[in-house]
Structures are given as C-alpha cells and as structure tokens.
Motif scaffolding. Structure first.
Motif, short mmCIF file in Angstrom:
data_model
loop_
_atom_site.label_atom_id
_atom_site.label_comp_id
_atom_site.label_asym_id
_atom_site.label_seq_id
_atom_site.Cartn_x
_atom_site.Cartn_y
_atom_site.Cartn_z
N LYS A 1 0.84 -1.20 0.00
CA LYS A 1 0.00 0.00 0.00
C LYS A 1 0.87 1.25 0.00
O LYS A 1 0.63 2.19 -0.76
CB LYS A 1 -0.95 0.02 1.19
N ASN A 2 1.90 1.28 0.84
CA ASN A 2 2.81 2.43 0.88
C ASN A 2 3.49 2.62 -0.47
O ASN A 2 3.62 3.74 -0.97
CB ASN A 2 3.87 2.25 1.97
N LYS A 3 3.93 1.52 -1.06
CA LYS A 3 4.60 1.60 -2.36
C LYS A 3 3.62 2.07 -3.44
O LYS A 3 3.99 2.84 -4.33
CB LYS A 3 5.19 0.24 -2.74
N LEU A 4 2.37 1.64 -3.35
CA LEU A 4 1.37 2.06 -4.32
C LEU A 4 1.09 3.55 -4.22
O LEU A 4 0.99 4.24 -5.24
CB LEU A 4 0.08 1.25 -4.14
N VAL A 5 0.98 4.07 -3.01
CA VAL A 5 0.77 5.50 -2.83
C VAL A 5 1.94 6.28 -3.42
O VAL A 5 1.74 7.26 -4.15
CB VAL A 5 0.57 5.86 -1.33
N LYS A 6 3.15 5.84 -3.15
CA LYS A 6 4.34 6.51 -3.70
C LYS A 6 4.33 6.45 -5.23
O LYS A 6 4.69 7.42 -5.90
CB LYS A 6 5.62 5.88 -3.16
N LEU A 7 3.90 5.33 -5.78
CA LEU A 7 3.84 5.18 -7.23
C LEU A 7 2.78 6.11 -7.83
O LEU A 7 3.02 6.75 -8.86
CB LEU A 7 3.55 3.73 -7.59
N ILE A 8 1.62 6.19 -7.21
CA ILE A 8 0.57 7.10 -7.67
C ILE A 8 1.08 8.53 -7.67
O ILE A 8 0.91 9.28 -8.64
CB ILE A 8 -0.69 6.97 -6.79
N LEU A 9 1.75 8.91 -6.60
CA LEU A 9 2.30 10.26 -6.52
C LEU A 9 3.38 10.49 -7.57
O LEU A 9 3.48 11.57 -8.15
CB LEU A 9 2.82 10.53 -5.11
N LYS A 10 4.20 9.47 -7.82
CA LYS A 10 5.23 9.58 -8.85
C LYS A 10 4.61 9.84 -10.22
O LYS A 10 5.08 10.69 -10.97
CB LYS A 10 6.07 8.29 -8.89
N VAL A 11 3.53 9.12 -10.53
CA VAL A 11 2.84 9.31 -11.81
C VAL A 11 2.30 10.73 -11.92
O VAL A 11 2.32 11.33 -12.98
CB VAL A 11 1.71 8.26 -11.96
N SER B 1 10.51 10.87 5.55
CA SER B 1 10.17 11.68 6.72
C SER B 1 8.71 12.08 6.72
O SER B 1 8.19 12.53 7.73
CB SER B 1 11.05 12.93 6.77
N LYS B 2 8.02 11.91 5.60
CA LYS B 2 6.60 12.24 5.50
C LYS B 2 5.75 10.97 5.45
O LYS B 2 4.69 10.96 4.85
CB LYS B 2 6.35 13.10 4.26
N GLN B 3 6.19 9.93 6.11
CA GLN B 3 5.51 8.64 6.09
C GLN B 3 4.06 8.75 6.57
O GLN B 3 3.19 8.04 6.09
CB GLN B 3 6.28 7.64 6.96
N LYS B 4 3.79 9.67 7.49
CA LYS B 4 2.43 9.84 8.00
C LYS B 4 1.47 10.24 6.88
O LYS B 4 0.34 9.80 6.85
CB LYS B 4 2.41 10.89 9.11
N GLU B 5 1.95 11.05 5.94
CA GLU B 5 1.12 11.47 4.82
C GLU B 5 0.72 10.26 3.96
O GLU B 5 -0.37 10.23 3.42
CB GLU B 5 1.85 12.50 3.96
N ILE B 6 1.61 9.31 3.82
CA ILE B 6 1.32 8.12 3.03
C ILE B 6 0.18 7.34 3.68
O ILE B 6 -0.75 6.91 3.02
CB ILE B 6 2.56 7.23 2.87
N LYS B 7 0.25 7.17 4.99
CA LYS B 7 -0.79 6.41 5.69
C LYS B 7 -2.14 7.11 5.61
O LYS B 7 -3.18 6.48 5.66
CB LYS B 7 -0.38 6.19 7.14
N GLN B 8 -2.16 8.44 5.49
CA GLN B 8 -3.41 9.18 5.44
C GLN B 8 -3.94 9.32 4.02
O GLN B 8 -5.08 9.74 3.82
CB GLN B 8 -3.20 10.59 6.04
#
Length: 103
Positions: free
Chosen positions: A51-61, A69-76
């Motif tokens: 899930k964390n990797k998917l959020v990062k991938l969506i944001l990358k796209v 350091s902004k890991q909390k934003e990923i969870k939200q």
C-alpha cells in the motif's frame, strides 16, 4: 489481465521511468485488469508495504514525491479508483475498463 514479460512489453525499457517492480505492483493492485467494486488494493492495510509503495507510485505518476520523513502522509492518503486507473494506464500503456464505478 495483461501479463508483461521482458520480451513482450510494448514499451522501451531504456525510455521508461518506471521499474519492473512498479509494473508488477500495479498489476497486483489491479488483479483481473478491470476496476470493479472489490479490487486487491482495497484489501491492503496500512501495515501492508504494498500500500505504501502504491501511494508513492501514484504520486510519482502525478509528478509528486513523498520522502520517508513524511511517512504519516502516506498512511493518510486515500487511494481512489481514478488513481489506480490513471496509474495503470500511464505505466502499463493500456486502457482500464471500469464497470459501475464512479470517479
């Protein structure tokens, strides 16, 4: 679901900003290749690293990044069907079919 391998991918690997792991991740998130009411990514919990990797991938796209350091934003971050659709179409180069899903 479309399965990509090194020899049948329809994009140039030397001109692709996405890694093979990112291709596999979006395929896992999609499951059967069309967006429905019950997708595999919907069952991933905050503790599931995918899930964390998917959020990062969506944001990358979308041209954004989140540092560790902004890991909390990923969870939200709430993943939407439209995020998956856009990400899959961009990375896999395929049109995603949707059934009875509102964007």
């Amino acid at each position: 679901m479309t399965t990509f391998t090194w020899d049948n991918a329809d994009f140039a690997w030397n001109n692709n900003p996405y890694t093979w792991n990112e291709v596999v991740l979006i395929q896992e998130a999609l499951g059967g290749g069309e967006i429905t009411e019950d997708m595999p990514w919907m069952r991933w919990t905050d503790k599931d690293e995918r899930k964390n990797k998917l959020v990062k991938l969506i944001l990358k796209v979308h041209g954004n990044t989140i540092t560790e350091s902004k890991q909390k934003e990923i969870k939200q971050y709430k993943i939407k069907a439209s995020d998956i659709k856009i990400t899959a179409e961009k990375i896999l180069g395929i049109e995603i079919i949707t059934e009875n899903i509102k964007f």
